[in-house]
Scaffold this active site. Structure first.
Site, short mmCIF file in Angstrom:
data_model
loop_
_atom_site.label_atom_id
_atom_site.label_comp_id
_atom_site.label_asym_id
_atom_site.label_seq_id
_atom_site.Cartn_x
_atom_site.Cartn_y
_atom_site.Cartn_z
N HIS A 44 -0.23 7.35 6.08
CA HIS A 44 1.11 7.16 5.55
C HIS A 44 1.94 8.42 5.79
O HIS A 44 1.43 9.54 5.69
CB HIS A 44 1.06 6.86 4.05
N GLU A 84 0.88 -1.18 0.00
CA GLU A 84 0.00 0.00 0.00
C GLU A 84 0.91 1.21 0.00
O GLU A 84 1.21 1.80 1.02
CB GLU A 84 -0.93 0.00 1.21
N ASP A 114 -8.43 -4.01 6.67
CA ASP A 114 -7.43 -2.94 6.82
C ASP A 114 -6.99 -2.85 8.28
O ASP A 114 -6.66 -1.78 8.78
CB ASP A 114 -7.98 -1.60 6.33
#
Length: 376
Positions: free
Chosen positions: A138, A126, A269
Site C-alpha cells: 500500500h 483493505e 489475495d
C-alpha cells in the site's frame, strides 16, 4: 455436459462428494439451482474417480486475468471474477487497496452494482486505515487515521454490499471505527498492523472477527509477546486468513496454523497478474514486478499480493500442508462463508443451498465448475 436445471435436475454419481460430515461415495442431486434433498428425475453425470467439493469462497482477492477491481470498472471486474470462477471461486469478495477518498468512493459505488447483479458477493476495503510501518504494497502516502465520515460515505455508496474493512487497531480512533463497522453490518478485520497482542485483543473485544492474511503485514509472533498472531489464533471468535501459496507462508507454518485453529479461511489475495504469467503490473498506484510467479513491489522486496487461484490454495492445503480433503474444502468454502455471514446459502453441499460446486480430478485440479446449478 450438464444443462441448465431450472426446470429439472442433475444427478452427479460415482464421485467422492465432500459433505459436512466428511467424504463418502454417493450421488448429489441438483434441482432448480439448489442442492436437492433426495433423488429427482433428470440428467445423470457419471463422475467416477473425481471429487466434488463446495464452490470456493474467496473473501480477499484484488483481481486476475490482467484485470483489477481497484477502479470499480465493470468490464475489468467482470473479467477478474470470470477468471476466478473458472478456477472454482463461485463466491468472490472484491478487495480494494488503499486509495484517495474519491477513488475509493468511485470504486465502491461501481462494485456495488456488480454485487447487486451477483457477479461478486461484496466489497472488502483493505485500508486506508493501516500502519505505515506495515504498509506492504500500500502507498504509505495515502494511509490515514480512521475517518468515521469517510467510512460512512463508503457504507452509503456500497448500498449494503460493503462486506469487510481491514484496519490497524493501534491507530487513533480504530476501536471506535470497529464498533461503527459492526453496527453498519460490515465485518472488521485486523491487519497491516504493528500493534501488540493487547491492541488486537481490544479490537476483537470491540467486534473485529477476522485477521487479514495472518503473519503478513503484521507484527511477528514472538514467544514473549505473541502480538496479533497469537491473539487471533487463541480467540475462538476470530477467523484467520491464510495465503497458501508457499510464498507468503511456508508449508510448515501453514500446518501449524491448521493445527492451532479450526477457523482457517484460505484466500488468494490475488492481483491482476493471476493467470497472466511474469511481467510488470499495477496494484493500486504501485508498480509490481512478477517473476517466477512471485509478485514484488518494483525496486523493493515487499510482496504485492499473489498470483494463485483458490484451486491452487486448496490443492496446496492437501499436498503441501497435509490436510485431509474435507478440511481443505472447509477452509476454502465453509469457513470463509461463515466469516462473511453467508453460510446459509453457500459454503457446503447441503439441501437448500446454492448448487455451487467444483469437480476435481484425481490430482485435485479443476475439471469443471457449477454455479447456482449451471455449469460455467
Amino acid at each position: 455436459m450438464a444443462r441448465p436445471v431450472g426446470d429439472g435436475a442433475v444427478s452427479l454419481t460415482n464421485a467422492r462428494i465432500v459433505l459436512p460430515d466428511g467424504v463418502r461415495d454417493g450421488a448429489l442431486h441438483i434441482a432448480g439451482g439448489t442442492i436437492a434433498d433426495g433423488p429427482a428425475p433428470g440428467e445423470v453425470i457419471d463422475l467416477a474417480g473425481r471429487h466434488v467439493v463446495p464452490g470456493f469462497v474467496d473473501m480477499h482477492v484484488h483481481g486476475g486475468a490482467g484485470a483489477s477491481y481497484q477502479l470499480g470498472n465493470p468490464d475489468e471486474a467482470q473479467r477478474a471474477a470470470s477468471f476466478h470462477l473458472a478456477h472454482g471461486t463461485t463466491t468472490t469478495i472484491a478487495s480494494l487497496v488503499t486509495g484517495d477518498p474519491d477513488e475509493l468512493a468511485a470504486a465502491v459505488e461501481g462494485l456495488a452494482g456488480l454485487a447487486a447483479d451477483g457477479v461478486i458477493a461484496g466489497v472488502h476495503l483493505e485500508g486506508p486505515y493501516l500502519a505505515r510501518s506495515r504498509c506492504g504494497a500500500h502507498d504509505p502516502a495515502l494511509l490515514r487515521d480512521p475517518d468515521p465520515a469517510e467510512f460512512r460515505r463508503l457504507v452509503r455508496l456500497g448500498r449494503g454490499h460493503l462486506r469487510m474493512i481491514t484496519l490497524a487497531p493501534e491507530l487513533p480512533g480504530a476501536l471506535d471505527l470497529v464498533r461503527e463497522a459492526v453496527d453498519a453490518g460490515v465485518i472488521a478485520a485486523v491487519g497491516h498492523t504493528d500493534g501488540t497482542g493487547e491492541a488486537a485483543r481490544a479490537a476483537f473485544d470491540a467486534g473485529a472477527r477476522v485477521a487479514t492474511h495472518l503473519f503478513n503485514a503484521m507484527r511477528p509472533l514472538h514467544h514473549r509477546e505473541g502480538g496479533p498472531v497469537a491473539a487471533a489464533l487463541n480467540d475462538p471468535r476470530v477467523t484467520v486468513e491464510l495465503i497458501n501459496d508457499g510464498v507468503h507462508v511456508e508449508p510448515a507454518v501453514a500446518r501449524l496454523v491448521f493445527a492451532a485453529t479450526p477457523r482457517v479461511a484460505l484466500i488468494t489475495d490475488a492481483m491482476a497478474a493471476a493467470g497472466m504469467g511474469d511481467g510488470d503490473y499495477r496494484l493500486g498506484v504501485m508498480d509490481v514486478e512478477v517473476r517466477g510467479g512471485r509478485a514484488i513491489l518494483a525496486g523493493g522486496t515487499s510482496i504485492a499480493g499473489s498470483t494463485i487461484t483458490m484451486a491452487d490454495a486448496f490443492r496446496r492445503a492437501v499436498t503441501d500442508a497435509g490436510q485431509p480433503i474435507e478440511r481443505a474444502a472447509e477452509a476454502a468454502s465453509l469457513t470463509p462463508a461463515r466469516a462473511l455471514g453467508i453460510d446459509a446459502r453457500v459454503g457446503s453441499l447441503e439441501p437448500g443451498k446454492d448448487a455451487d460446486l467444483v469437480v476435481l480430478d484425481a490430482d485435485l485440479r479443476v475439471d469443471w465448475v457449477m454455479k447456482r446449478g449451471r455449469r460455467v
